[in-house]
Motif scaffolding. Sequence first.
Motif, mmCIF file in Angstrom:
data_model
loop_
_atom_site.group_PDB
_atom_site.id
_atom_site.type_symbol
_atom_site.label_atom_id
_atom_site.label_comp_id
_atom_site.label_asym_id
_atom_site.label_seq_id
_atom_site.Cartn_x
_atom_site.Cartn_y
_atom_site.Cartn_z
ATOM 1 N N SER A 82 0.834 -1.200 0.000
ATOM 2 C CA SER A 82 0.000 0.000 0.000
ATOM 3 C C SER A 82 0.871 1.254 0.000
ATOM 4 O O SER A 82 0.619 2.205 -0.756
ATOM 5 C CB SER A 82 -0.928 -0.002 1.217
ATOM 6 O OG SER A 82 -1.775 -1.136 1.210
ATOM 7 N N VAL A 83 1.910 1.250 0.848
ATOM 8 C CA VAL A 83 2.838 2.375 0.881
ATOM 9 C C VAL A 83 3.554 2.513 -0.462
ATOM 10 O O VAL A 83 3.722 3.619 -0.997
ATOM 11 C CB VAL A 83 3.859 2.202 2.019
ATOM 12 C CG1 VAL A 83 4.948 3.286 1.951
ATOM 13 C CG2 VAL A 83 3.164 2.233 3.370
ATOM 14 N N ASN A 84 3.963 1.386 -1.022
ATOM 15 C CA ASN A 84 4.663 1.406 -2.308
ATOM 16 C C ASN A 84 3.757 1.918 -3.425
ATOM 17 O O ASN A 84 4.206 2.623 -4.333
ATOM 18 C CB ASN A 84 5.171 0.002 -2.647
ATOM 19 C CG ASN A 84 6.254 0.019 -3.707
ATOM 20 O OD1 ASN A 84 7.287 0.657 -3.542
ATOM 21 N ND2 ASN A 84 6.006 -0.670 -4.813
ATOM 22 N N LEU A 85 2.462 1.585 -3.355
ATOM 23 C CA LEU A 85 1.500 2.069 -4.344
ATOM 24 C C LEU A 85 1.370 3.589 -4.275
ATOM 25 O O LEU A 85 1.363 4.274 -5.306
ATOM 26 C CB LEU A 85 0.140 1.415 -4.134
ATOM 27 C CG LEU A 85 -1.002 1.928 -5.028
ATOM 28 C CD1 LEU A 85 -0.672 1.696 -6.501
ATOM 29 C CD2 LEU A 85 -2.317 1.255 -4.651
ATOM 30 N N VAL A 86 1.302 4.127 -3.051
ATOM 31 C CA VAL A 86 1.221 5.584 -2.881
ATOM 32 C C VAL A 86 2.472 6.249 -3.447
ATOM 33 O O VAL A 86 2.389 7.258 -4.159
ATOM 34 C CB VAL A 86 1.024 5.940 -1.398
ATOM 35 C CG1 VAL A 86 1.117 7.456 -1.194
ATOM 36 C CG2 VAL A 86 -0.308 5.419 -0.896
ATOM 37 N N ARG A 87 3.642 5.665 -3.147
ATOM 38 C CA ARG A 87 4.886 6.210 -3.657
ATOM 39 C C ARG A 87 4.923 6.152 -5.188
ATOM 40 O O ARG A 87 5.432 7.060 -5.847
ATOM 41 C CB ARG A 87 6.074 5.446 -3.066
ATOM 42 C CG ARG A 87 6.383 5.798 -1.631
ATOM 43 C CD ARG A 87 7.064 7.164 -1.527
ATOM 44 N NE ARG A 87 8.294 7.158 -2.298
ATOM 45 C CZ ARG A 87 9.472 6.734 -1.829
ATOM 46 N NH1 ARG A 87 9.562 6.331 -0.571
ATOM 47 N NH2 ARG A 87 10.543 6.762 -2.587
ATOM 48 N N THR A 88 4.395 5.090 -5.772
ATOM 49 C CA THR A 88 4.352 4.957 -7.229
ATOM 50 C C THR A 88 3.463 6.031 -7.847
ATOM 51 O O THR A 88 3.803 6.622 -8.877
ATOM 52 C CB THR A 88 3.843 3.561 -7.624
ATOM 53 O OG1 THR A 88 4.694 2.561 -7.048
ATOM 54 C CG2 THR A 88 3.831 3.393 -9.134
ATOM 55 N N LEU A 89 2.321 6.308 -7.204
ATOM 56 C CA LEU A 89 1.407 7.331 -7.709
ATOM 57 C C LEU A 89 2.015 8.735 -7.584
ATOM 58 O O LEU A 89 1.688 9.626 -8.377
ATOM 59 C CB LEU A 89 0.075 7.262 -6.945
ATOM 60 C CG LEU A 89 -0.739 5.972 -7.140
ATOM 61 C CD1 LEU A 89 -1.965 5.976 -6.238
ATOM 62 C CD2 LEU A 89 -1.147 5.804 -8.604
ATOM 63 N N LEU A 90 2.910 8.913 -6.592
ATOM 64 C CA LEU A 90 3.550 10.209 -6.396
ATOM 65 C C LEU A 90 4.829 10.371 -7.219
ATOM 66 O O LEU A 90 5.444 11.444 -7.206
ATOM 67 C CB LEU A 90 3.892 10.402 -4.916
ATOM 68 C CG LEU A 90 2.702 10.534 -3.957
ATOM 69 C CD1 LEU A 90 3.200 10.603 -2.513
ATOM 70 C CD2 LEU A 90 1.873 11.762 -4.293
#
Length: 298
Positions: free
Chosen positions: A203-211
């Motif tokens: 989930s954290v990695n997904l947020v970082r990917t979107l940013l």
Amino acid sequence: MAASVLLLCLFCLGSAEAGKLLVVPSDGSHWTGMKPLVEELGRRGNQVVVVIPEASLSMGPSQHTTTLTYPVPYTKTQLQEHVNAGVTTLTSKDLSTDLARFQNFVNSMDLLSILTTRNAEGLLSNKALMKKLQNYNFDAILTDPFEPVGAIAGEYLSIPAIYIQTTHPCGVDALASQCPVPASYVPQPLTHFTDRMNLLQRSVNLVRTLLQPMACGRMLARADEIASHVLQRKTSMVEILSRGVLWFMHSDFVLEFPRPLMPNMIVVGGMDSKKAKPLSQMRSPHVYCREKYRWLRS
């Protein structure tokens, strides 16, 4: 496609059919990995012109090439002090939480924004040197996109661009090439995650990917301004890099995790270190085995 064929020809053809290659490298280990390739291309009879700043940490004249320099507003000592101060600041930060690591990532983008654009104006505003490069009528440019100066110069000179790089800090290579980066198993830089993440980590990695596009925008904001000014049109580094015809990736799966690659991306690991020298006073393996066998029997 044209540049990839050219680079193949540069290795395979003799001096009678040599090409003209412009090289704009980046400092440090980036140049260490590129230098043997550049010198070999020059040794085989190609006309290789390397453009570097007057002050750098590791760059200098190379064999079988023509080296051109341009002035920069700093000395080697000042550059080393600036780099050391930045590294000290980043490595002294607390990285115990995901939020702290993200903040450190943002700070890294700010530091790299300054470091990677320090040479851009020095070269691109040097009208005499840019005119000289234009008169060479190069077939292609070989550059490291870690620093945007080479990519912008290639766009200005309207020559095919060949990029050779390690993993880019903000992943602009993936953005520019539209290469898929699955957040489920490709960890973002400085997350300290592996390719086996639990639900929270994914989930954290997904947020970082979107940013990620925002991070690249922050890091390359000044480079976008310089490129737009030099090319006399509104543009961005992502747009310029998207026209690269060939990417040589310094990926080493001992240190990095496998990820999808586009057809024009070629993995060429093992180029970020100096060329190994022959070992001195080394006994033959056969001699060593015989001596070891005799010692065991005695």
